[in-house]
Write an enzyme that holds these catalytic residues in place. Structure first.
Site, PDB file in Angstrom:
ATOM      1  N   GLY B   8       0.835  -1.199   0.000  1.00 18.49           N
ATOM      2  CA  GLY B   8       0.000   0.000   0.000  1.00 18.49           C
ATOM      3  C   GLY B   8       0.867   1.245   0.000  1.00 18.49           C
ATOM      4  CB  ILE B  12       0.044   5.000   6.428  1.00 20.72           C
ATOM      5  CG1 ILE B  12      -1.212   5.689   6.960  1.00 20.72           C
ATOM      6  CG2 ILE B  12       0.917   4.515   7.589  1.00 20.72           C
ATOM      7  CD1 ILE B  12      -0.990   6.932   7.720  1.00 20.72           C
ATOM      8  N   GLY B  13       1.697   4.351   3.859  1.00 22.60           N
ATOM      9  CA  GLY B  13       2.739   3.543   3.217  1.00 22.60           C
ATOM     10  C   GLY B  13       3.869   4.397   2.671  1.00 22.60           C
ATOM     11  CE  LYS B 100      -9.700   3.106  12.033  1.00 20.10           C
ATOM     12  NZ  LYS B 100      -8.883   3.592  10.886  1.00 20.10           N
ATOM     13  CD  GLU B 185     -12.213   9.229   4.969  1.00 21.54           C
ATOM     14  OE1 GLU B 185     -12.802   8.588   4.085  1.00 21.54           O
ATOM     15  OE2 GLU B 185     -11.558   8.705   5.888  1.00 21.54           O
ATOM     16  CG  ASP B 196     -11.082   5.904  13.702  1.00 22.13           C
ATOM     17  OD1 ASP B 196     -10.350   5.273  12.919  1.00 22.13           O
ATOM     18  OD2 ASP B 196     -10.638   6.655  14.593  1.00 22.13           O
ATOM     19  CE  LYS B 200      -7.789   4.994  15.347  1.00 18.68           C
ATOM     20  NZ  LYS B 200      -7.871   6.458  15.117  1.00 18.68           N
ATOM     21  N   GLY B 297      -2.040  11.440  10.727  1.00 17.01           N
ATOM     22  CA  GLY B 297      -1.057  12.187   9.942  1.00 17.01           C
ATOM     23  C   GLY B 297      -0.011  11.253   9.396  1.00 17.01           C
TER      24      GLY B 297
END
Lengths: 401, 401
Positions: B8, B12-13, B100, B185, B196, B200, B297
């Site tokens: 990915g 993040i990737g 997650k 979003e 979300d 978590k 982030g």
């Protein structure tokens, strides 16, 4: 079954025994083995204590017993803690300690011995009591270049500053209250002069930058000059005064100091009150993180020591790598660092003379205090000191973070 | 040299690749070996990207290359992430993930495979972005029985609640602002409905209590019913409204929920603003600790993933024990839990009827809002629900922490 010897049966040492004997089951689950206290080394006897039969007065007994795998050191002070810990490590025992003086002074050497012997020397409780901060620095933020470590590292002074803010009382009244509550000692110098915070930031800096930072090199200023008026100004400016242990890297230079700082109330450290501690860490990737909790107290501190014992047991035969190069790191001259200052001068100080000395300043006034108070522009500490000399009598000055 | 494959190449990737390629030197020091990115798996091509030559579209290429020791999964969602991660682990590769959904759903199984294969499955970035929280829970607070985990686990909703408090704006205005800033979003349900945060807290609860907590079992309420008026009441009561993921143990019973809570401003979580996250952990020995930082982030999250990669490399051939029993933990009925509630009713609600339904209450008033608002005594949630039914129209109710 792993046998532990606890050196020192004072507040922390007896707390470690209590944690290990209360949470035996979860600790065994996490360590993978049961952990039992076999010896307690203390000069005193403890008749009636349920662990009285474990008390010995001679370290040799522990040293010679090959059944002892982990030594817990909670004696405090450099000697004889250093001698015993070094003997334990050289003899192949892992060590967990809560002793900031020992770690600040001999950490690099003891880490190197543990590394060589393939055992462990761990010291989570030496900074921030129960707050996980050593392990996060060493084992969590491993993908970051650390750029800053700032902490409220002393609960006594933070309690005093909190009370001064909440009640408007003086330094002396806050100290008396802290002494009555048992937070401050009769001889409170180690706390109020910043010596305790200095050893702790020396340890954190050595870990953050991977190299020995001598606590003797760290400029240290306590809170003895902070008055009720300073606190009133801070509140008026929507700021808080906190005693911070600080170290940071700018353009390859590393600085460290302990001093009272004016923090914006939006800064996460400004809301850390009473005896709580917190350590703020900035990395080049993770940005801002903060670790908060009880920085002192019997069980919180003992919880951190006991967690180190668990780690020693989990890592039997495997050294947890801690990067702390014994070569001394030369700190940069604080005189070259630029920041703003809050300054209080007598009412008769002339505006012209202030501007002549400090350049353009921003005046601050608080009802009922007849003074000239202001915030300077950003200036080097050396330039500020020269300006202050030139300006005449200064009632107090506090650095802005 | 250790070779990594990144699955990915989204936010993040690509962040993980950036962290590994920017901090190469310190990472190599800490890991004890150089770490290089060998493959990037993505459906897309990235012409012009300095890592374009590493992009592959077929997982088989990674699977067959025996030079790949660590797989980083940043695809998000359960499939195909689950299939790839499981294949990697069964093939003897350690895995670090930020996902997650994957961890909440299949964490227990993947941890068990890693344990059996003597490799590692790590997921620090799946909760709290860059904040070290998984490792502190698993590796730091090992001497404590964990009694509570409460967290501000979603940065988008925390930003919205902060803006509503600061500016007095409505939920809709705050959402629009968050969308404009790229925090929320276009379809914001996962954030504002609490989904979300729910995943978590399911992960944190499973770790804190050592047993599988299914996210489907966790009562979840988002912030869509929070209005500007609620915030005004909160401010008047010296409290803050925060969306918390909570789980706690009382008398051997374990509860979990996600909902907006009224927190005293003295609570350390109440000062956590904007997109910051924080997780509060209470242990029976360490007492209160809190971990704070950027919960989302690109680089903060990537920093946590990269730190997991470092841990995978440091622990080559050694499994880091994570206690997460796959047997499902049955959460206790929230109806039995006692707390106070803040309630708003229309102005014409009669005092007598309120007291008849709720017992003695403490009235709260805010200038310009013509309502009957009050705080109830401590009551079971089931009793509160019955009382609310009886009392008639309720404008809103918010739980007190």
């Amino acid at each position: 079954m792993v046998n532990v010897a606890v050196l020192g049966y004072g507040t922390i040492g007896s707390g470690v025994v209590e944690v290990l004997q209360t949470n035996t089951e979860v600790i065994a689950q996490r360590a993978g083995e049961e952990i039992a206290v076999k010896y307690i080394l203390d000069l005193r006897d403890f008749p009636g204590d349920p662990n009285a039969d474990k008390v010995v007065h001679d370290y040799d007994i522990i040293d010679k017993d090959e059944d002892v795998q982990v030594v817990v050191e909670c004696m405090g002070g450099v000697e004889p803690a250093y001698t015993f810990v070094k003997r334990a490590l050289l003899n192949g025992r892992s060590v967990a300690t809560s002793n900031k003086e020992l770690v600040a002074k001999h950490g690099a050497e003891l880490i190197a011995i543990a590394h060589e012997k393939n055992i462990n020397f761990l010291f989570e409780a030496s900074v921030g009591g129960g707050i996980p901060i050593i392990r996060p620095l060493v084992q969590c933020l491993t993908a970051d270049v650390i750029e800053e470590v700032s902490g409220i590292l002393n609960g006594t002074t933070n309690y005093m500053l909190t009370r001064m803010k909440e009640e408007g009382i003086s330094f002396e009244e806050a100290l008396k209250e802290a002494q009555e509550k048992g937070y401050a000692e009769l001889h409170p110098e180690a706390d109020v002069e910043g010596y305790d915070a200095c050893r702790k930031i020396a340890i954190l800096s050595s870990l953050a930058f991977g190299q020995q930072v001598d606590f003797e090199d760290i400029y240290t200023e306590g809170i003895t000059s902070i008055t009720a008026e300073d606190i009133r100004y801070a509140t008026a400016m929507n700021k808080s005064i906190k005693l911070l242990g600080n170290s940071w890297r700018v353009d390859g230079k590393i600085y460290a100091m302990v001093c009272p700082m004016l923090l914006d109330n939006a800064h996460p450290l400004s809301g850390v009150n009473d005896v709580f501690n917190a350590i703020f860490v900035r990395g080049n990737m993770v940005d801002e993180t903060m670790f908060y909790g009880k920085g002192a107290g019997k069980l919180p501190t003992a919880s951190a020591v006991a967690a180190d014992v668990v780690d020693c047991v989990k890592h039997t035969g495997k050294n947890i790598k801690i990067l702390w190069n014994p070569e001394k790191l030369t700190l940069s001259d604080l005189g070259d660092f630029e920041r703003q200052y809050f300054v209080r001068m007598p009412a008769d100080a002339e505006a012209k003379a202030i501007t002549a000395a400090f350049g353009a300043v921003e005046m601050v006034s608080v009802e009922g205090i007849n003074e000239k108070a202001f915030i300077t522009g950003v200036m080097k500490e050396s330039a500020f000191n020269e300006a202050a000399e030139k300006a005449g009598h200064i009632i107090n000055r506090i650095r802005l973070d």
